[in-house]
Design an enzyme around this catalytic site. Structure first.
Site, PDB file in Angstrom:
ATOM      1  NE  ARG A 165     -43.741  12.909 -33.040  1.00 51.94           N
ATOM      2  CZ  ARG A 165     -44.518  12.936 -34.118  1.00 51.94           C
ATOM      3  NH1 ARG A 165     -45.365  11.953 -34.335  1.00 51.94           N
ATOM      4  NH2 ARG A 165     -44.442  13.935 -34.978  1.00 51.94           N
ATOM      5  CD  GLU A 209     -49.533  21.603 -41.391  1.00 50.89           C
ATOM      6  OE1 GLU A 209     -48.909  20.735 -40.757  1.00 50.89           O
ATOM      7  OE2 GLU A 209     -49.575  21.615 -42.633  1.00 50.89           O
TER       8      GLU A 209
HETATM    9  C1  UD1 Z   1     -44.915  19.330 -42.396  1.00 53.09           C
HETATM   10  C2  UD1 Z   1     -46.024  20.126 -43.109  1.00 53.09           C
HETATM   11  C3  UD1 Z   1     -47.199  19.196 -43.379  1.00 53.09           C
HETATM   12  C4  UD1 Z   1     -46.732  18.000 -44.213  1.00 53.09           C
HETATM   13  C5  UD1 Z   1     -45.548  17.301 -43.548  1.00 53.09           C
HETATM   14  C6  UD1 Z   1     -44.959  16.281 -44.481  1.00 53.09           C
HETATM   15  C7  UD1 Z   1     -45.837  22.400 -42.257  1.00 53.09           C
HETATM   16  C8  UD1 Z   1     -46.425  23.412 -41.340  1.00 53.09           C
HETATM   17  N1  UD1 Z   1     -46.436  21.210 -42.266  1.00 53.09           N
HETATM   18  O1  UD1 Z   1     -45.452  18.915 -41.162  1.00 53.09           O
HETATM   19  O2  UD1 Z   1     -48.223  19.895 -44.082  1.00 53.09           O
HETATM   20  O3  UD1 Z   1     -47.818  17.100 -44.374  1.00 53.09           O
HETATM   21  O4  UD1 Z   1     -44.506  18.250 -43.219  1.00 53.09           O
HETATM   22  O5  UD1 Z   1     -43.905  15.574 -43.884  1.00 53.09           O
HETATM   23  O6  UD1 Z   1     -44.922  22.705 -42.970  1.00 53.09           O
HETATM   24  N2  UD1 Z   1     -38.220  22.251 -39.731  1.00 53.09           N
HETATM   25  C9  UD1 Z   1     -37.306  23.284 -39.706  1.00 53.09           C
HETATM   26  N3  UD1 Z   1     -37.555  24.341 -38.910  1.00 53.09           N
HETATM   27  C10 UD1 Z   1     -38.666  24.453 -38.157  1.00 53.09           C
HETATM   28  C11 UD1 Z   1     -39.605  23.392 -38.200  1.00 53.09           C
HETATM   29  C12 UD1 Z   1     -39.357  22.308 -39.012  1.00 53.09           C
HETATM   30  O7  UD1 Z   1     -36.278  23.213 -40.378  1.00 53.09           O
HETATM   31  O8  UD1 Z   1     -38.821  25.461 -37.468  1.00 53.09           O
HETATM   32  C13 UD1 Z   1     -37.921  21.071 -40.570  1.00 53.09           C
HETATM   33  C14 UD1 Z   1     -37.852  19.793 -39.758  1.00 53.09           C
HETATM   34  O9  UD1 Z   1     -36.511  19.526 -39.373  1.00 53.09           O
HETATM   35  C15 UD1 Z   1     -38.354  18.750 -40.747  1.00 53.09           C
HETATM   36  C16 UD1 Z   1     -39.268  19.522 -41.667  1.00 53.09           C
HETATM   37  O10 UD1 Z   1     -38.975  20.890 -41.482  1.00 53.09           O
HETATM   38  O11 UD1 Z   1     -37.327  18.176 -41.503  1.00 53.09           O
HETATM   39  C17 UD1 Z   1     -40.741  19.261 -41.355  1.00 53.09           C
HETATM   40  O12 UD1 Z   1     -40.990  19.679 -40.045  1.00 53.09           O
HETATM   41  P1  UD1 Z   1     -41.980  18.888 -39.104  1.00 53.09           P
HETATM   42  O13 UD1 Z   1     -42.070  19.599 -37.795  1.00 53.09           O
HETATM   43  O14 UD1 Z   1     -41.634  17.451 -39.101  1.00 53.09           O
HETATM   44  O15 UD1 Z   1     -43.336  19.176 -39.891  1.00 53.09           O
HETATM   45  P2  UD1 Z   1     -44.597  18.251 -39.934  1.00 53.09           P
HETATM   46  O16 UD1 Z   1     -45.395  18.462 -38.719  1.00 53.09           O
HETATM   47  O17 UD1 Z   1     -44.193  16.874 -40.269  1.00 53.09           O
END
Ligand code: UD1
Ligand code: CA
Length: 472
Positions: A16, A160
């Site tokens: 996004r 979630e």
């Molecule tokens: C996540 C949390 C959510 C919380 C929110 C807070 C989970 C499933 N959900 O959601 O409960 O309220 O953060 O900001 O954890 N990332 C990786 N590898 C992956 C996926 C993500 O390193 O495979 C990293 C992303 O780069 C990011 C962070 O993890 O920095 C959070 O990932 P994102 O996809 O933004 O999670 P949210 O949907 O925001």
């Protein structure tokens, strides 16, 4: 003391943002998002800091290696990216043999404060739980994960937004994505995560449910300031996060440091900036970098400071642009001065309007009052540089830059050109309009300009000629 490690999750794509650049490398108030998160974690003095990279891994890894050269930050590749739980699994081999607490943070939430992480660590230690989630009570839970508690009020799970029921969606306590884990107590839980959910991802959040069910123990500690959890998923949220950081910084400066910030809304100060008591920051200032401003200063309106800047006590910097420079006590800069990199202005000196400095040092009580360019120059103390004086420091043909040296007490008249390399020794005087190409000895006068002629009655005669023969 219990050993501490930190894990930062930075492998996600950040679609996004609509950007060619990795999300975590976007600048927020003068520093990349990831650097801000790393620095807050570093304040916990972890024995190692693990950054999980995946999307555009090369760029993020290069950045981490260049920015934190001491090797304190290790990167771990997550490929493919199967969720936040899967991301932490990639670090598990590096935690082999480790016994202690692991702070896990999302790499896209740069407002988090180290004091909060310390508080999380402390309450984790005290509760004895295997997993402590940092939560926040918010008015609008947006699409954050919701904190579900049991009848006794104990944290039971994180659900979630995409998987939440209507009742769960109404919960206003949300997951910040920041946790403290006991290692190796959570190892089994991590291995037991599955991707049976709407997003088909391994959720780290499920570790909370596991800790509750397995008896390992789940706990939660709530943020006192919800703004610290602000996550960045779009450029709009990037500016929101910058605003939160600015607001927190302004409050701290005003309440703890005794700084007057006349208009916080038009003022951008990054958290690293230190400002002394009784200093006033006028509207429209942007201060980002390694900046220290003394007490009793007047900064602004409309002053920009970048890089490493030091401003002594009692100085003023009005409507000016300052980069990597040192300004002494009681010095006066501006309005409309441009201090490019590498300047040192002595105490009680003056850099006036439309003056540009570059790699210039000025002693004490030295004035460069108006319309000058002073580059690659060393000026002593009590020097007076006349309006419009220019150092010709650059030879466009040879691409050479040379220095100009001006001794104590020397002065230049208006519109002088000092062609470098050249030296004006102490107390030397340069007449207005002079082009100085040779060194001027101590106490000598240098003048180099056409001698003035006086033609008596010339104006009257010209007028008469005009009346006799008017223009056609
Ligand atoms: C996540 C949390 C959510 C919380 C929110 C807070 C989970 C499933 N959900 O959601 O409960 O309220 O953060 O900001 O954890 N990332 C990786 N590898 C992956 C996926 C993500 O390193 O495979 C990293 C992303 O780069 C990011 C962070 O993890 O920095 C959070 O990932 P994102 O996809 O933004 O999670 P949210 O949907 O925001
Ligand atoms: Ca996020």
């Amino acid at each position: 003391m219990v050993a501490v490690r930190a894990i930062i999750l930075a492998a996600g794509q950040g679609k996004r943002m609509k950007s060619a650049k990795p999300k975590v490398l976007h600048d927020v108030l003068g520093m990349p998002i990831l650097s801000r998160v790393v620095r807050q974690c570093q304040a916990l003095a972890p024995e190692k800091l693990h950054v999980v990279v995946g999307h555009q891994a090369e760029l993020v890894r290069d950045f981490v290696e260049k920015t934190f050269e001491d090797g304190s930050c290790l990167t771990h590749l997550q490929e493919p990216q199967l969720g936040t739980g899967h991301a932490v699994m990639q670090v598990a081999p590096a935690l082999e043999g480790f016994n202690g607490h692991v702070i896990v943070t999302v790499g896209d939430a740069p407002v988090i404060q180290s004091a909060t992480l310390k508080h999380l660590l402390l309450s984790h230690e005290q509760s004895g739980a295997a997993v402590t989630a940092l939560t926040a009570i918010v008015e609008d839970p947006k699409n954050y994960g919701r904190i579900v508690r049991d009848e006794a009020g104990k944290v039971r799970a994180v659900v979630e937004d995409k998987d939440a029921s209507q009742a769960e969606k109404a919960i206003c306590e949300v997951n910040t994505g920041i946790y403290c884990l006991s290692w190796p107590a959570v190892k089994d839980g991590l291995q037991s995560l599955t991707c049976e959910n709407k997003q088909k991802e391994y959720y780290l959040t499920d570790l909370v449910g596991w800790a509750y069910k397995s008896g390992a123990g789940a706990a939660a500690v709530a943020l006192t300031d919800w703004r610290e959890m602000a996550g960045i998923n779009s450029r709009l949220e990037l500016s929101e996060a910058a605003r939160h950081l600015r607001d927190i910084t302004v409050s701290r400066l005003a309440l703890e440091s005794g700084v007057t910030i006349v208009d916080p809304h038009s003022t951008w100060i990054c958290p690293e900036v230190k400002i002394g008591q009784e200093t006033t920051i006028m509207p429209g200032c942007i201060l980002t970098g390694d900046i220290e401003i003394g007490a009793d200063c007047l900064i602004g309106p409309y002053t920009v400071m970048k890089g490493r800047v030091r401003v002594g006590a009692g100085a003023s910097v009005v409507s000016s642009y300052v980069n990597d420079s040192v300004i002494g006590d009681r010095a006066r800069v501006g309005p409309f001065a441009h201090l490019r990199e590498g300047n040192a202005v002595g105490s009680a000196s003056k850099v006036g309007n439309f003056v540009e400095l570059k790699k210039a040092t000025l002693g004490d009580h030295t004035n460069v009052g108006h319309l000058s360019y002073i580059g690659d120059a060393s000026l002593g103390s009590n020097v007076n540089i006349g309006a419009g004086t220019i150092t010709a420091n650059y030879d466009h043909v040879t691409k050479r830059k040379d220095r100009t040296i001006v001794g104590d007490g020397a002065s230049t008249g208006s519109n002088s050109v000092l062609v470098a390399p050249v030296e004006l020794c102490a107390e030397a005087v340069v007449g207005a309009g002079t082009v100085v190409t040779k060194d001027v000895p101590s106490g000598a006068l240098a003048v180099g300009r056409a001698r003035q002629e006086i033609i008596e009655g010339w104006a009257k005669r010209r007028k008469e000629r005009m009346t006799v023969a008017p223009k056609a």
